[in-house]
Design a protein around this motif. Structure first.
Motif, PDB file in Angstrom:
ATOM      1  N   LEU A  28      40.312  36.803 -21.602  1.00 39.12           N
ATOM      2  CA  LEU A  28      41.028  36.072 -20.614  1.00 39.12           C
ATOM      3  C   LEU A  28      40.895  37.010 -19.320  1.00 39.12           C
ATOM      4  O   LEU A  28      41.631  36.965 -18.231  1.00 39.12           O
ATOM      5  CB  LEU A  28      42.587  36.556 -20.837  1.00 39.12           C
ATOM      6  N   ASP A  29      39.920  38.157 -19.461  1.00 36.51           N
ATOM      7  CA  ASP A  29      39.275  38.925 -18.225  1.00 36.51           C
ATOM      8  C   ASP A  29      38.623  37.988 -17.196  1.00 36.51           C
ATOM      9  O   ASP A  29      37.670  38.528 -17.007  1.00 36.51           O
ATOM     10  CB  ASP A  29      38.798  40.069 -18.750  1.00 36.51           C
ATOM     11  N   VAL A  30      39.327  37.269 -16.796  1.00 31.64           N
ATOM     12  CA  VAL A  30      38.661  36.335 -15.593  1.00 31.64           C
ATOM     13  C   VAL A  30      39.535  36.279 -14.520  1.00 31.64           C
ATOM     14  O   VAL A  30      40.852  36.438 -14.626  1.00 31.64           O
ATOM     15  CB  VAL A  30      38.435  34.741 -16.103  1.00 31.64           C
ATOM     16  N   THR A  31      39.046  36.139 -13.264  1.00 32.06           N
ATOM     17  CA  THR A  31      40.057  36.030 -12.087  1.00 32.06           C
ATOM     18  C   THR A  31      40.284  34.634 -11.622  1.00 32.06           C
ATOM     19  O   THR A  31      39.557  33.808 -11.766  1.00 32.06           O
ATOM     20  CB  THR A  31      39.247  37.071 -10.962  1.00 32.06           C
ATOM     21  N   MET A  32      41.321  34.597 -10.802  1.00 32.74           N
ATOM     22  CA  MET A  32      41.553  33.463 -10.200  1.00 32.74           C
ATOM     23  C   MET A  32      40.429  32.839  -9.249  1.00 32.74           C
ATOM     24  O   MET A  32      40.096  31.665  -9.304  1.00 32.74           O
ATOM     25  CB  MET A  32      42.971  33.413  -9.315  1.00 32.74           C
ATOM     26  N   SER A  33      39.910  33.812  -8.376  1.00 33.50           N
ATOM     27  CA  SER A  33      38.666  33.500  -7.567  1.00 33.50           C
ATOM     28  C   SER A  33      37.684  32.951  -8.499  1.00 33.50           C
ATOM     29  O   SER A  33      36.998  31.869  -8.037  1.00 33.50           O
ATOM     30  CB  SER A  33      38.497  34.859  -7.077  1.00 33.50           C
ATOM     31  N   GLU A  34      37.353  33.429  -9.456  1.00 29.94           N
ATOM     32  CA  GLU A  34      36.224  33.094 -10.356  1.00 29.94           C
ATOM     33  C   GLU A  34      36.535  31.591 -10.819  1.00 29.94           C
ATOM     34  O   GLU A  34      35.452  30.640 -11.008  1.00 29.94           O
ATOM     35  CB  GLU A  34      35.880  33.848 -11.616  1.00 29.94           C
ATOM     36  N   ILE A  35      37.763  31.471 -11.450  1.00 30.28           N
ATOM     37  CA  ILE A  35      38.096  30.138 -12.075  1.00 30.28           C
ATOM     38  C   ILE A  35      38.293  29.047 -10.685  1.00 30.28           C
ATOM     39  O   ILE A  35      37.677  28.027 -10.935  1.00 30.28           O
ATOM     40  CB  ILE A  35      39.464  30.186 -12.626  1.00 30.28           C
ATOM     41  N   ALA A  36      38.788  29.319  -9.496  1.00 29.69           N
ATOM     42  CA  ALA A  36      38.584  28.484  -8.342  1.00 29.69           C
ATOM     43  C   ALA A  36      37.289  28.002  -8.195  1.00 29.69           C
ATOM     44  O   ALA A  36      36.840  26.619  -7.836  1.00 29.69           O
ATOM     45  CB  ALA A  36      39.337  29.140  -7.103  1.00 29.69           C
ATOM     46  N   GLY A  37      36.482  29.013  -8.068  1.00 30.42           N
ATOM     47  CA  GLY A  37      34.936  28.946  -7.767  1.00 30.42           C
ATOM     48  C   GLY A  37      34.264  27.900  -8.621  1.00 30.42           C
ATOM     49  O   GLY A  37      33.599  27.054  -8.339  1.00 30.42           O
ATOM     50  N   ARG A  38      34.754  27.930 -10.085  1.00 27.24           N
ATOM     51  CA  ARG A  38      33.928  26.971 -10.854  1.00 27.24           C
ATOM     52  C   ARG A  38      34.475  25.686 -10.819  1.00 27.24           C
ATOM     53  O   ARG A  38      33.920  24.671 -11.010  1.00 27.24           O
ATOM     54  CB  ARG A  38      34.316  27.532 -12.526  1.00 27.24           C
ATOM     55  N   ALA A  39      36.015  25.645 -10.309  1.00 25.46           N
ATOM     56  CA  ALA A  39      36.604  24.108 -10.321  1.00 25.46           C
ATOM     57  C   ALA A  39      36.234  23.582  -8.804  1.00 25.46           C
ATOM     58  O   ALA A  39      36.712  22.405  -8.467  1.00 25.46           O
ATOM     59  CB  ALA A  39      38.156  24.515 -10.198  1.00 25.46           C
ATOM     60  N   GLY A  40      35.654  24.386  -7.795  1.00 24.94           N
ATOM     61  CA  GLY A  40      35.122  23.781  -6.578  1.00 24.94           C
ATOM     62  C   GLY A  40      36.330  23.964  -5.686  1.00 24.94           C
ATOM     63  O   GLY A  40      36.369  22.903  -5.027  1.00 24.94           O
ATOM     64  N   VAL A  41      37.405  24.661  -5.900  1.00 28.97           N
ATOM     65  CA  VAL A  41      38.524  24.623  -4.880  1.00 28.97           C
ATOM     66  C   VAL A  41      38.672  26.230  -4.455  1.00 28.97           C
ATOM     67  O   VAL A  41      38.017  27.176  -5.053  1.00 28.97           O
ATOM     68  CB  VAL A  41      39.683  24.264  -5.529  1.00 28.97           C
ATOM     69  N   SER A  42      39.374  26.300  -3.353  1.00 28.64           N
ATOM     70  CA  SER A  42      39.536  27.758  -2.846  1.00 28.64           C
ATOM     71  C   SER A  42      40.569  28.252  -3.942  1.00 28.64           C
ATOM     72  O   SER A  42      41.426  27.928  -4.538  1.00 28.64           O
ATOM     73  CB  SER A  42      40.317  27.741  -1.636  1.00 28.64           C
ATOM     74  N   SER A  43      40.580  29.812  -3.693  1.00 23.52           N
ATOM     75  CA  SER A  43      41.484  30.677  -4.610  1.00 23.52           C
ATOM     76  C   SER A  43      42.898  30.411  -4.144  1.00 23.52           C
ATOM     77  O   SER A  43      43.909  30.369  -4.938  1.00 23.52           O
ATOM     78  CB  SER A  43      40.990  32.188  -4.353  1.00 23.52           C
TER      79      SER A  43
END
Length: 196
Positions: A28-43
């Motif tokens: 679970l050591d992932v950041t919101m920024s990393e997740i948002a980038g993968r989803a194509g949306v801003s943090s």
């Protein structure tokens, strides 16, 4: 055709991105920024929809459980016999939607995190109760209740254990092999009994 708003699509994209990020990282050591980038949306948009990362992780686990529950309900409606009900629960547990590398890694990460998070622990308890109940819906038509309870508990442990073992291997998950192992156990316990 009904129009789907952007919010549900973005929420789903963030949840899918969370599963992918956890699957790739194995934790679970992932950041919101990393997740948002993968989803194509801003943090900022990810934070707007979910608040803190913990809330997104909770929503992701709820999503996985909701999909599993919906798939199980559909499969149980199609089962004509008690034995078919048990096999349906097993098959759904290892379906293509559930038994894929990213989702398996997410399950394992959630199990680990549940030791620290009471919210995730509650969700995993809901999962465990549903799995047991769904297995019992077939087993009680075949075995005496006490014996059915024991077989349901062991079957659930096999399912969870196969997920853990799968998480420790490389390569593509083999659902048919996992289903065969659980079905072999069930056959030894049911000993050819197949009541309605």
């Amino acid at each position: 055709m009904p129009k789907i708003g952007m919010e549900p699509l973005r929420r789903k994209a963030l949840i899918d991105a969370t599963i992918a990020a956890i699957g790739e990282r194995g934790s679970l050591d992932v950041t919101m920024s990393e997740i948002a980038g993968r989803a194509g949306v801003s943090s900022a948009l990810a934070h707007h929809y979910f608040g803190a990362k913990d809330e997104l992780l909770f929503a992701t686990m709820r999503h996985i459980l909701a999909e599993l529950n919906a798939d199980t309900r559909r499969a149980l409606r199609l089962a004509a016999t008690a034995r078919q009900r048990v096999s349906a629960v097993v098959a759904v547990s290892f379906s293509d939607d559930q038994f894929q590398a990213e989702t398996i890694a997410a399950w394992l990460a959630f199990y680990v995190e549940a030791q620290q998070s009471s919210a995730l622990r509650r969700l995993l308890r809901v999962y465990a109760r549903r799995l047991h109940s769904n297995l019992m819906s077939g087993l009680t038509g075949i075995l005496p209740r006490v014996e059915a309870d024991r077989v349901a508990e062991a079957t659930a442990a096999l399912i969870d254990g196969l997920y853990i073992r799968r998480a420790l291997k490389d390569g593509v998950p083999n659902a048919q092999s996992a289903i065969a192992l659980v079905e072999d156990y069930l056959e030894t316990k049911l000993n050819g009994r197949s009541l309605p």
